[in-house]
Design an enzyme around this catalytic site. Structure first.
Site, short mmCIF file in Angstrom:
data_model
loop_
_atom_site.label_atom_id
_atom_site.label_comp_id
_atom_site.label_asym_id
_atom_site.label_seq_id
_atom_site.Cartn_x
_atom_site.Cartn_y
_atom_site.Cartn_z
N HIS A 128 -16.51 -23.03 3.82
CA HIS A 128 -17.83 -22.86 4.44
C HIS A 128 -18.91 -23.67 3.73
O HIS A 128 -20.10 -23.38 3.88
CB HIS A 128 -18.20 -21.38 4.53
CG HIS A 128 -17.55 -20.73 5.72
ND1 HIS A 128 -16.32 -20.15 5.66
CD2 HIS A 128 -17.95 -20.64 7.00
CE1 HIS A 128 -16.00 -19.70 6.86
NE2 HIS A 128 -16.97 -19.98 7.69
N ASP A 147 -24.99 -12.78 2.96
CA ASP A 147 -25.26 -12.27 4.31
C ASP A 147 -23.99 -12.28 5.15
O ASP A 147 -23.80 -11.44 6.03
CB ASP A 147 -26.29 -13.15 5.03
CG ASP A 147 -27.66 -13.01 4.41
OD1 ASP A 147 -27.86 -12.10 3.59
OD2 ASP A 147 -28.53 -13.84 4.74
N GLU A 200 -35.02 -8.63 2.85
CA GLU A 200 -35.01 -10.02 3.32
C GLU A 200 -36.18 -10.21 4.28
O GLU A 200 -37.08 -9.36 4.36
CB GLU A 200 -33.67 -10.37 4.00
CG GLU A 200 -32.54 -10.61 3.02
CD GLU A 200 -31.40 -11.45 3.60
OE1 GLU A 200 -31.55 -12.02 4.69
OE2 GLU A 200 -30.35 -11.54 2.92
P1 FAD Z 1 -15.67 -23.44 -0.10
O1 FAD Z 1 -16.56 -24.08 0.88
O2 FAD Z 1 -14.24 -23.44 0.20
O3 FAD Z 1 -15.94 -24.07 -1.55
C1 FAD Z 1 -17.25 -24.18 -2.03
C2 FAD Z 1 -17.26 -24.83 -3.41
O4 FAD Z 1 -16.67 -23.96 -4.35
C3 FAD Z 1 -16.46 -26.13 -3.49
O5 FAD Z 1 -17.06 -26.94 -4.45
C4 FAD Z 1 -15.11 -25.66 -3.95
O6 FAD Z 1 -14.39 -26.68 -4.59
C5 FAD Z 1 -15.49 -24.54 -4.91
N1 FAD Z 1 -14.50 -23.47 -4.95
C6 FAD Z 1 -13.99 -22.75 -3.93
N2 FAD Z 1 -13.15 -21.83 -4.40
C7 FAD Z 1 -13.12 -21.98 -5.74
C8 FAD Z 1 -12.42 -21.33 -6.79
N3 FAD Z 1 -11.57 -20.34 -6.54
N4 FAD Z 1 -12.64 -21.75 -8.05
C9 FAD Z 1 -13.48 -22.77 -8.33
N5 FAD Z 1 -14.16 -23.42 -7.37
C10 FAD Z 1 -13.98 -23.02 -6.09
N6 FAD Z 1 -24.35 -18.18 0.47
C11 FAD Z 1 -25.11 -17.24 -0.11
O7 FAD Z 1 -25.31 -17.25 -1.32
N7 FAD Z 1 -25.67 -16.25 0.64
C12 FAD Z 1 -25.46 -16.15 1.97
O8 FAD Z 1 -25.97 -15.24 2.60
C13 FAD Z 1 -24.65 -17.11 2.60
N8 FAD Z 1 -24.39 -17.04 3.91
C14 FAD Z 1 -23.61 -17.99 4.48
C15 FAD Z 1 -23.34 -17.89 5.84
C16 FAD Z 1 -22.54 -18.83 6.46
C17 FAD Z 1 -22.27 -18.70 7.94
C18 FAD Z 1 -22.03 -19.91 5.72
C19 FAD Z 1 -21.21 -20.95 6.38
C20 FAD Z 1 -22.29 -20.02 4.36
C21 FAD Z 1 -23.08 -19.06 3.73
N9 FAD Z 1 -23.36 -19.11 2.37
C22 FAD Z 1 -24.12 -18.15 1.79
C23 FAD Z 1 -22.88 -20.23 1.54
C24 FAD Z 1 -21.60 -19.86 0.85
O9 FAD Z 1 -21.81 -18.90 -0.15
C25 FAD Z 1 -21.01 -21.09 0.15
O10 FAD Z 1 -20.89 -22.15 1.04
C26 FAD Z 1 -19.64 -20.75 -0.43
O11 FAD Z 1 -19.22 -21.77 -1.26
C27 FAD Z 1 -18.65 -20.56 0.67
O12 FAD Z 1 -17.46 -20.02 0.17
P2 FAD Z 1 -16.11 -20.68 0.61
O13 FAD Z 1 -15.03 -19.76 0.22
O14 FAD Z 1 -16.15 -21.09 2.01
O15 FAD Z 1 -16.15 -21.94 -0.37
#
Ligand code: FAD
Length: 522
Positions: free
Chosen positions: A91, A156, A267
């Site tokens: 994400h 969120d 919020e």
């Molecule tokens: P990924 O997109 O898979 O990875 C994100 C980053 O973290 C990359 O650099 C990846 O290499 C690294 N990473 C992933 N897993 C690991 C691991 N296990 N160890 C080390 N590095 C790792 N954020 C907020 O703070 N608050 C919110 O309310 C919020 N709402 C969101 C709502 C939506 C619809 C979306 C799309 C995003 C939102 N986000 C929010 C952002 C979200 O927290 C970050 O994009 C987060 O990184 C997404 O987690 P993911 O598992 O998809 O990570």
């Protein structure tokens, strides 16, 4: 089967071998029995849908040891070998979990068991959950609720992985009270960039522990986390109150965050037009009779006078239903102190799970309108309190002034002393301890906004972010900075520490190529 399980040792090993004839005796000496799979389309895709970089292979690790073998091999290989990106739920917005020509480690494949440990007779003081880093927060919540417990700090949206949000920060309306998710971790298991598996905590290998929290995937891959828990309320009272003045809106938000003993979540968002009023109500199951006059100038700029804008404060109170209507009394007491446009405050009782999982309903609504799997040029900025009104005006004159703007604009205060300065996360210097989150969460409809249009939006975001950082001391959140100089500015005084941590835990720059901070040596 969509995923053809092909051992890609040959591809990776060829890359390794072409750099050093002596490096590898045989592929299995290096990687053991773990399959590297053919890259799937999803490994080159993320929620942002604006960047796509194909890896040469994907790994679906069964354990930390699998990742350790891969990172150990790559970190002791000579320059020119592939880099590795951890991918959780994907994400990210700008390709941060991607690795062009490298290897994507899909952390969702790690064991995702959630083990809840509640010490009896200890209230919820000692309760915690041990969770696999590839677990989604919604999975953690479901499991913890079985024991009547829950983590304290959230995002969120819950369909994000534990490792993904801990690599950034993890914020929502509970952050004023409990800090971001990275302030709510007791222990981590991490595989460093050199392939060492380390269990770390604030007292055990603390440098690694704090480095990976907010560390943008640069120092290690988190494989497990220990998260403190609190008693989960069965329900919450969820309140929305409307304003026509930014000053009154933010003053009331600051009043709310000064009452953590009463309030559990704060919020707020901008109400720009009828559409934003309607779409923000998707998950809020109360009848809202707020029908403001937005004025006749539909463009917010070019057509004469400025369009009127409203604001909505959102707060919630946990309802343990221990005493008859105790939560109602709190809502009444707190609402009585606020200066919203009377009578426009609306309160509703919802199950705790539904409250935390509310964005899932918005996701379903966007999906039904074909607006989920589309480009998302989002802009997330932390602005020191003194610059909040100025930043709001800047947004109004630029990003929001475009006639085609659609999407929520969240605004809410964070208390910077809830962020542990030892972590790698960046928050602005805020002399009075308050910074505002501004989240411009835009979806673009490809039939109306193609590639050039998305690029123009990104360009404008860049200008706005640069100006906010320079003029207001703001810091971007979740952004991929366009150059090393931008990264240096972003980290400011923390840059040298960030670089030193990289040199210690991932000296060969194996990890996190998608962030564009430390290029892998060629
Ligand atoms: P990924 O997109 O898979 O990875 C994100 C980053 O973290 C990359 O650099 C990846 O290499 C690294 N990473 C992933 N897993 C690991 C691991 N296990 N160890 C080390 N590095 C790792 N954020 C907020 O703070 N608050 C919110 O309310 C919020 N709402 C969101 C709502 C939506 C619809 C979306 C799309 C995003 C939102 N986000 C929010 C952002 C979200 O927290 C970050 O994009 C987060 O990184 C997404 O987690 P993911 O598992 O998809 O990570």
């Amino acid at each position: 089967m969509a995923l053809k399980a092909v051992y890609l040792y040959a591809a990776v090993v060829a890359l390794l071998l072409c750099s050093s004839a002596n490096f590898i005796q045989s592929p299995s000496d290096v990687l053991g029995p773990v399959a590297l799979l053919e890259p799937t389309p999803s490994a080159a895709r993320d929620f942002g849908a604006m960047v796509s970089k194909a890896p040469v292979a994907v790994m679906r690790p069964g354990s930390a040891a699998d990742i350790a073998r891969l990172l150990g091999a790559l970190s002791s290989a000579p320059p020119g070998t592939p880099a590795v990106a951890a991918r959780g739920a994907g994400h990210s917005l700008h390709g941060q979990a991607q690795a062009r020509g490298g290897i994507v480690v899909e952390t969702r494949a790690l064991p995702r068991a959630v083990e809840v440990v509640a010490r009896r007779g200890d209230g919820d003081g000692g309760a915690y959950a041990d969770v696999g880093a590839g677990a989604l927060w919604v999975e953690v919540l479901e499991e913890c609720l079985r024991a009547g417990l829950a983590p304290r700090s959230w995002t969120d949206y819950l369909h994000l992985t534990v490792g993904g949000t801990l690599s950034n920060g993890g914020i929502s309306g509970q952050a004023f009270k409990h800090g971001p998710q990275i302030s709510n971790v007791l222990e981590l298991e991490v595989v460093t960039g050199t392939g060492e598996v380390v269990t770390c905590s604030p007292t055990r290998s603390p440098e690694l522990f704090f480095a990976v929290l907010g560390g943008l995937g640069q120092f290690g891959i988190i494989t497990r986390a220990r998260i403190p828990l609190q008693a989960a309320p069965p329900k919450v009272r969820w309140v929305r109150a409307f304003y026509d003045s930014f000053e009154t809106f933010t003053r009331d938000q600051e009043l709310l965050v000064s009452m953590p003993e009463l309030v559990d979540y704060v919020e707020g968002f901008m109400v720009l037009n009828e559409h934003s009023l309607r779409s923000s109500s998707v998950a809020f199951p109360a009848e809202v009779n707020f029908a403001p006059d937005f004025g006749s100038d539909g463009g917010g700029g070019g057509g004469g006078g400025k369009k009127k804008v409203y604001y909505c404060v959102e707060f919630a109170v946990h309802d343990f239903q221990r005493q008859d209507s105790a939560a109602d009394h709190v809502v009444e007491l707190v609402s009585g102190k606020l200066s919203f446009l009377r009578p426009h405050a609306y309160s509703v009782e919802v199950a705790y799970f539904d409250f935390l999982n509310r964005v899932r309903m918005e996701e379903e609504s966007l999906r039904s309108r074909g607006l989920w799997d589309v480009p998302h040029p989002w802009l997330n900025v932390f602005v020191p309190r003194h610059g909040a009104a100025g930043f709001k005006d800047l947004l109004m004159d630029t990003v929001i002034a475009r006639g085609d703007f659609e999407g929520p604009v969240l605004i809410y205060p964070l208390l910077t002393d809830r962020w542990d300065g030892n972590t790698s996360a960046v928050v602005p210097a805020a002399p009075d301890g308050v910074a505002y989150v501004f989240s411009v969460l835009r979806s673009t409809d490809p039939s109306r906004c193609g590639g050039a249009c998305v690029d123009a939006i990104l360009e404008e975001h860049r200008r706005v972010a640069d100006e906010a950082c320079r003029r207001l001391g703001a810091k971007q959140y979740l952004a991929r900075q366009p150059s090393r100089a931008h990264w240096r500015d972003h980290f400011g005084a923390g840059w040298d520490r960030f670089v030193a941590r990289k040199a210690r835990f991932d000296p060969m720059h194996v990890l996190g190529p998608g962030q564009g901070i430390f290029p892998r040596a060629t």
